[in-house]
Design a protein around this motif. Structure first.
Motif, PDB file in Angstrom:
ATOM      1  N   MET A   1      95.263  59.993 -58.625  1.00  0.00           N
ATOM      2  CA  MET A   1      94.470  61.079 -58.083  1.00  0.00           C
ATOM      3  C   MET A   1      93.051  61.043 -58.644  1.00  0.00           C
ATOM      4  O   MET A   1      92.090  61.218 -57.917  1.00  0.00           O
ATOM      5  N   LYS A   2      92.929  60.826 -59.962  1.00  0.00           N
ATOM      6  CA  LYS A   2      91.610  60.779 -60.588  1.00  0.00           C
ATOM      7  C   LYS A   2      90.752  59.695 -59.969  1.00  0.00           C
ATOM      8  O   LYS A   2      89.574  59.897 -59.701  1.00  0.00           O
ATOM      9  N   ARG A   3      91.330  58.510 -59.725  1.00  0.00           N
ATOM     10  CA  ARG A   3      90.555  57.401 -59.163  1.00  0.00           C
ATOM     11  C   ARG A   3      90.104  57.739 -57.748  1.00  0.00           C
ATOM     12  O   ARG A   3      89.037  57.338 -57.322  1.00  0.00           O
ATOM     13  N   THR A   4      90.948  58.477 -57.010  1.00  0.00           N
ATOM     14  CA  THR A   4      90.568  58.842 -55.650  1.00  0.00           C
ATOM     15  C   THR A   4      89.379  59.794 -55.670  1.00  0.00           C
ATOM     16  O   THR A   4      88.463  59.680 -54.866  1.00  0.00           O
ATOM     17  N   ILE A   5      89.388  60.747 -56.623  1.00  0.00           N
ATOM     18  CA  ILE A   5      88.268  61.674 -56.736  1.00  0.00           C
ATOM     19  C   ILE A   5      87.001  60.911 -57.094  1.00  0.00           C
ATOM     20  O   ILE A   5      85.939  61.134 -56.533  1.00  0.00           O
ATOM     21  N   LEU A 114      95.696  54.827 -50.263  1.00  0.00           N
ATOM     22  CA  LEU A 114      96.673  55.088 -49.202  1.00  0.00           C
ATOM     23  C   LEU A 114      97.551  56.285 -49.555  1.00  0.00           C
ATOM     24  O   LEU A 114      97.800  57.159 -48.718  1.00  0.00           O
ATOM     25  N   LYS A 115      98.037  56.326 -50.777  1.00  0.00           N
ATOM     26  CA  LYS A 115      98.972  57.372 -51.185  1.00  0.00           C
ATOM     27  C   LYS A 115      98.304  58.735 -51.319  1.00  0.00           C
ATOM     28  O   LYS A 115      98.956  59.764 -51.170  1.00  0.00           O
ATOM     29  N   SER A 116      97.004  58.748 -51.625  1.00  0.00           N
ATOM     30  CA  SER A 116      96.301  60.019 -51.820  1.00  0.00           C
ATOM     31  C   SER A 116      95.807  60.628 -50.513  1.00  0.00           C
ATOM     32  O   SER A 116      95.437  61.798 -50.478  1.00  0.00           O
ATOM     33  N   ALA A 117      95.781  59.847 -49.458  1.00  0.00           N
ATOM     34  CA  ALA A 117      95.238  60.328 -48.177  1.00  0.00           C
ATOM     35  C   ALA A 117      96.212  61.260 -47.461  1.00  0.00           C
ATOM     36  O   ALA A 117      97.416  61.002 -47.427  1.00  0.00           O
ATOM     37  N   LYS A 118      95.669  62.311 -46.888  1.00  0.00           N
ATOM     38  CA  LYS A 118      96.469  63.179 -46.026  1.00  0.00           C
ATOM     39  C   LYS A 118      96.514  62.615 -44.604  1.00  0.00           C
ATOM     40  O   LYS A 118      97.497  62.763 -43.893  1.00  0.00           O
ATOM     41  N   VAL A 119      95.398  61.977 -44.217  1.00  0.00           N
ATOM     42  CA  VAL A 119      95.299  61.347 -42.901  1.00  0.00           C
ATOM     43  C   VAL A 119      94.671  59.967 -43.079  1.00  0.00           C
ATOM     44  O   VAL A 119      93.725  59.811 -43.852  1.00  0.00           O
ATOM     45  N   LEU A 120      95.201  58.981 -42.373  1.00  0.00           N
ATOM     46  CA  LEU A 120      94.585  57.660 -42.273  1.00  0.00           C
ATOM     47  C   LEU A 120      94.202  57.469 -40.818  1.00  0.00           C
ATOM     48  O   LEU A 120      95.027  57.654 -39.916  1.00  0.00           O
ATOM     49  N   PHE A 121      92.932  57.158 -40.590  1.00  0.00           N
ATOM     50  CA  PHE A 121      92.410  57.004 -39.231  1.00  0.00           C
ATOM     51  C   PHE A 121      91.803  55.614 -39.128  1.00  0.00           C
ATOM     52  O   PHE A 121      90.868  55.289 -39.864  1.00  0.00           O
ATOM     53  N   CYS A 122      92.350  54.786 -38.263  1.00  0.00           N
ATOM     54  CA  CYS A 122      91.904  53.397 -38.174  1.00  0.00           C
ATOM     55  C   CYS A 122      91.422  53.067 -36.769  1.00  0.00           C
ATOM     56  O   CYS A 122      91.906  53.629 -35.780  1.00  0.00           O
ATOM     57  N   ARG A 123      90.471  52.132 -36.707  1.00  0.00           N
ATOM     58  CA  ARG A 123      89.925  51.695 -35.424  1.00  0.00           C
ATOM     59  C   ARG A 123      90.049  50.184 -35.317  1.00  0.00           C
ATOM     60  O   ARG A 123      89.790  49.458 -36.284  1.00  0.00           O
ATOM     61  N   TYR A 141      91.401  60.782 -45.171  1.00  0.00           N
ATOM     62  CA  TYR A 141      91.013  62.171 -45.412  1.00  0.00           C
ATOM     63  C   TYR A 141      91.678  62.622 -46.707  1.00  0.00           C
ATOM     64  O   TYR A 141      92.901  62.569 -46.841  1.00  0.00           O
ATOM     65  N   TYR A 142      90.845  63.045 -47.658  1.00  0.00           N
ATOM     66  CA  TYR A 142      91.324  63.447 -48.979  1.00  0.00           C
ATOM     67  C   TYR A 142      90.975  64.904 -49.209  1.00  0.00           C
ATOM     68  O   TYR A 142      89.833  65.314 -49.031  1.00  0.00           O
ATOM     69  N   ASN A 143      91.980  65.697 -49.608  1.00  0.00           N
ATOM     70  CA  ASN A 143      91.750  67.117 -49.822  1.00  0.00           C
ATOM     71  C   ASN A 143      92.521  67.607 -51.041  1.00  0.00           C
ATOM     72  O   ASN A 143      93.745  67.515 -51.085  1.00  0.00           O
ATOM     73  N   TYR A 144      91.746  68.067 -52.021  1.00  0.00           N
ATOM     74  CA  TYR A 144      92.314  68.750 -53.175  1.00  0.00           C
ATOM     75  C   TYR A 144      91.588  70.085 -53.248  1.00  0.00           C
ATOM     76  O   TYR A 144      90.409  70.126 -53.620  1.00  0.00           O
ATOM     77  N   PRO A 145      92.252  71.191 -52.859  1.00  0.00           N
ATOM     78  CA  PRO A 145      91.581  72.493 -52.772  1.00  0.00           C
ATOM     79  C   PRO A 145      90.780  72.820 -54.032  1.00  0.00           C
ATOM     80  O   PRO A 145      91.261  72.694 -55.150  1.00  0.00           O
ATOM     81  N   GLY A 146      89.532  73.214 -53.807  1.00  0.00           N
ATOM     82  CA  GLY A 146      88.668  73.601 -54.902  1.00  0.00           C
ATOM     83  C   GLY A 146      87.883  72.468 -55.527  1.00  0.00           C
ATOM     84  O   GLY A 146      86.969  72.701 -56.317  1.00  0.00           O
ATOM     85  N   SER A 147      88.241  71.205 -55.176  1.00  0.00           N
ATOM     86  CA  SER A 147      87.520  70.096 -55.820  1.00  0.00           C
ATOM     87  C   SER A 147      87.091  68.985 -54.868  1.00  0.00           C
ATOM     88  O   SER A 147      86.091  68.320 -55.114  1.00  0.00           O
ATOM     89  N   LEU A 148      87.824  68.770 -53.783  1.00  0.00           N
ATOM     90  CA  LEU A 148      87.512  67.622 -52.931  1.00  0.00           C
ATOM     91  C   LEU A 148      87.958  67.849 -51.500  1.00  0.00           C
ATOM     92  O   LEU A 148      89.081  68.303 -51.249  1.00  0.00           O
TER      93      LEU A 148
END
Length: 201
Positions: A1-5, A114-123, A141-148
């Motif tokens: 998680m830290k690396r994703t942020i 990949l594991k931290s994403a809520k959504v993966l959108f590819c073209r 798409y990465y979402n951590y309420p209050g921080s990201l």
């Protein structure tokens, strides 16, 4: 998680090209999120840039990297992040506490994204649609309420972090000039670029 942020923060500093910003609808990507699942959407484009097909997938456990640049969608399909590659052989980055193969380092970083994403959108181009391994550009798409709360291109983040580098064409020019700025950031000493041997490859 830290690396994703960290990856997301790096992307805020990176001046990303039109391909990765103006060209995608971030609100649409965020709207695909579903509680308790990772959503994956692959859009297929024709030569004129028009969407001609779309496939959607969901997973309760997320998607797994199978190489430094590939992840498995299902038993029949693997998506390949094109135009990027790991360094060759082994690498050492003392600041990140890593010593081992370039491939392993890059695959580990891809797996985190990949594991931290809520959504993966590819073209991908429609010509890739029925291939078992499809060249694609992907966003998470990465979402951590209050921080990201951000939508980031996977290739851009991985190159910025020095997990991958831009591949070169036979004539020596970059295969993806849209990632030039990301590579400039990575070369400041992140990931593989902390090892002087990589610079000589």
């Amino acid at each position: 998680m830290k690396r994703t942020i960290v990856a997301a923060l790096v992307s805020c500093v990176t001046a990303t090209p039109a391909l990765s910003v103006e060209d995608i609808n971030k609100d649409y990507i965020k709207s695909l999120a579903a509680p308790g699942k990772t959503v994956l959407v692959v859009e297929y484009y024709d030569g004129g840039g028009k969407v001609v097909d779309r496939k959607g997938y969901t997973s309760a456990t997320g998607y797994n990297a199978v190489s430094p640049t590939d992840f498995k969608v299902d038993e029949k399909t693997t998506l390949h992040l094109y135009g990027v590659q790991p360094c060759q052989g082994d690498m050492v980055n003392r600041n990140e506490g890593y010593s081992g193969s370039c491939d392993e380092f890059a695959e580990r970083e891809l797996q985190v994204m990949l594991k931290s994403a809520k959504v993966l959108f590819c073209r991908a181009f429609v010509s890739e649609q029925n291939s078992p391994t499809q060249n694609a550009t992907c966003y998470g798409y990465y979402n951590y309420p209050g921080s990201l709360d951000s939508v980031d291109m996977l290739e851009n983040e991985l190159v910025s972090l020095g997990a991958l580098r831009v591949s070169k064409k036979p004539d020596g020019s970059p295969e993806r000039s849209d990632l030039d700025e990301a590579q400039r950031i990575g070369k400041q000493g992140y990931g593989m670029w902390a090892d002087p041997r990589v610079k000589g490859q």
